[in-house]
Design a protein around this motif. Structure first.
Motif, PDB file in Angstrom:
ATOM      1  N   SER A 131      31.552  47.013  42.812  1.00  0.00           N
ATOM      2  CA  SER A 131      32.193  45.720  42.550  1.00  0.00           C
ATOM      3  C   SER A 131      32.779  45.149  43.843  1.00  0.00           C
ATOM      4  N   ARG A 132      33.523  45.998  44.572  1.00  0.00           N
ATOM      5  CA  ARG A 132      34.137  45.510  45.807  1.00  0.00           C
ATOM      6  C   ARG A 132      33.071  45.133  46.829  1.00  0.00           C
TER       7      ARG A 132
ATOM      8  N   TRP B 246      33.839  41.447  44.717  1.00  0.00           N
ATOM      9  CA  TRP B 246      34.717  41.196  43.572  1.00  0.00           C
ATOM     10  C   TRP B 246      35.915  42.140  43.613  1.00  0.00           C
ATOM     11  N   SER B 247      37.085  41.671  43.196  1.00  0.00           N
ATOM     12  CA  SER B 247      38.191  42.612  43.010  1.00  0.00           C
ATOM     13  C   SER B 247      39.045  42.174  41.818  1.00  0.00           C
TER      14      SER B 247
ATOM     15  N   ARG C 219      37.002  48.606  37.145  1.00  0.00           N
ATOM     16  CA  ARG C 219      38.346  48.792  37.720  1.00  0.00           C
ATOM     17  C   ARG C 219      38.797  50.195  37.345  1.00  0.00           C
TER      18      ARG C 219
END
Ligand SMILES: Nc1ncnc2c1ncn2[C@@H]1O[C@H](COP(=O)(O)OP(=O)(O)OP(=O)(O)O)[C@@H](O)[C@H]1O
Ligand SMILES: [Mg+2]
Length: 272
Positions: free
Chosen positions: A46-47, A51-52, A99
């Motif tokens: 994701s990162r 994205w975060s 997450r």
């Protein structure tokens, strides 16, 4: 038609997430519509796709989608990530982000049908929308990885050309054979083995690759991905390697364009 691959090795740090993210960029460069599913609470994919999670503005992630256990619920958590073609024009990749809260889904593994929760989350909306789904998994064969194994057509194992990593690859291969039926995914197959982080064409690394060919005949995919610092630069900057216009960046882009073609051919063969 959508082809989904889960990327796995229960050995950590072998380059799984690097392959998922750069292959996603490669497929998108080739005009394919791609969804990346991040099943790792580390959320590295994701990162690296830019994205975060923002605690001030929480949005649903894969963790909420798995918890909800409803058909199609993954669609609500999809975000679109931007990248660039070689000529600088924009491209996009869809992401079901992760997450650290995803860790809490592990304790739900004992619920009836828990391994099918990603299947349910992806039901009803992915088939028309994507050519490829790439599922990144944590370094484990536990519940989170099993969610991915239950939801994929095939498995791509990523391994370094080193003993412990290849042992991890063999465990994944054996796990698929032993448990595809338990995961209610009997047609799950080993699509290929991607060798990553090659540091030398001779000596130990060559010896290990030769051994891998014997362990899994015909499964070692070409090209083998070399170890290059541009890779770390790209993952640190959450960028595609095409953003690096150096000789190393161009070489790695070529490697990934070739691997992209290999993966597209694999998908075509499997569809026949
Ligand atoms: N071909 C490569 N050349 C140089 N560095 C690499 C290469 N592939 C991966 N790396 C770097 O090695 C580290 C581990 O890679 P990565 O996070 O992709 O592995 P992983 O298997 O996903 O790890 P984990 O098991 O923790 O999920 C990262 O810092 C990554 O940038
Ligand atoms: Mg990873």
């Amino acid at each position: 038609m959508t082809t989904s691959y889960v990327v796995s090795n229960n050995k950590g740090g072998v380059g799984k997430t690097a392959v998922v993210t750069q292959l996603a960029f490669g497929l998108a460069r080739a005009g394919q519509k791609v969804l990346v599913v991040d099943l790792d609470p580390q959320a590295n994919a994701s990162r690296r796709l830019g994205w975060s999670f923002d605690h001030a503005n929480p949005v649903p992630t894969i963790s909420e989608a798995i918890k909800a256990n409803e058909n199609g619920v993954g669609e609500d958590a999809v975000v679109t990530c931007a990248g660039t073609h070689m000529d600088g024009s924009p491209l996009s990749i869809d992401l079901l982000p992760s997450r650290p809260d995803l860790e809490n889904r592990i304790s739900e593994a004992g619920a009836v049908g828990a391994q099918r929760r990603l299947v349910r989350a992806l039901t009803g909306w992915t088939d028309d929308r994507y050519d490829f789904i790439l599922i990144d998994t944590p370094p484990s064969l536990g519940h989170l990885t099993q969610l991915g194994l239950a939801a994929a057509d095939g498995v791509l194992i990523v391994t370094e050309p080193e003993f412990d990593s290849i042992e991890g690859a063999v465990r994944v291969r054996d796990f698929i054979e032993a448990h595809a039926i338990d995961l209610a995914n009997p047609s799950l197959y080993l699509a290929g083995i991607i060798v990553s982080r090659l540091r030398s064409q001779i000596g130990e690394h060559k010896f290990q690759i030769d051994g891998l060919e014997e362990i899994a005949p015909g499964k070692v995919l070409q090209p083998i991905i070399p170890e290059r610092s541009v890779y770390k630069d790209a993952s640190g900057a959450a960028a595609s390697i095409t953003d690096y216009r150096t000789a190393a960046g161009r070489t790695m882009t070529e490697v990934y364009d070739q691997l992209t073609a290999t993966i597209q051919n694999l998908a075509k063969e499997a569809a026949r």
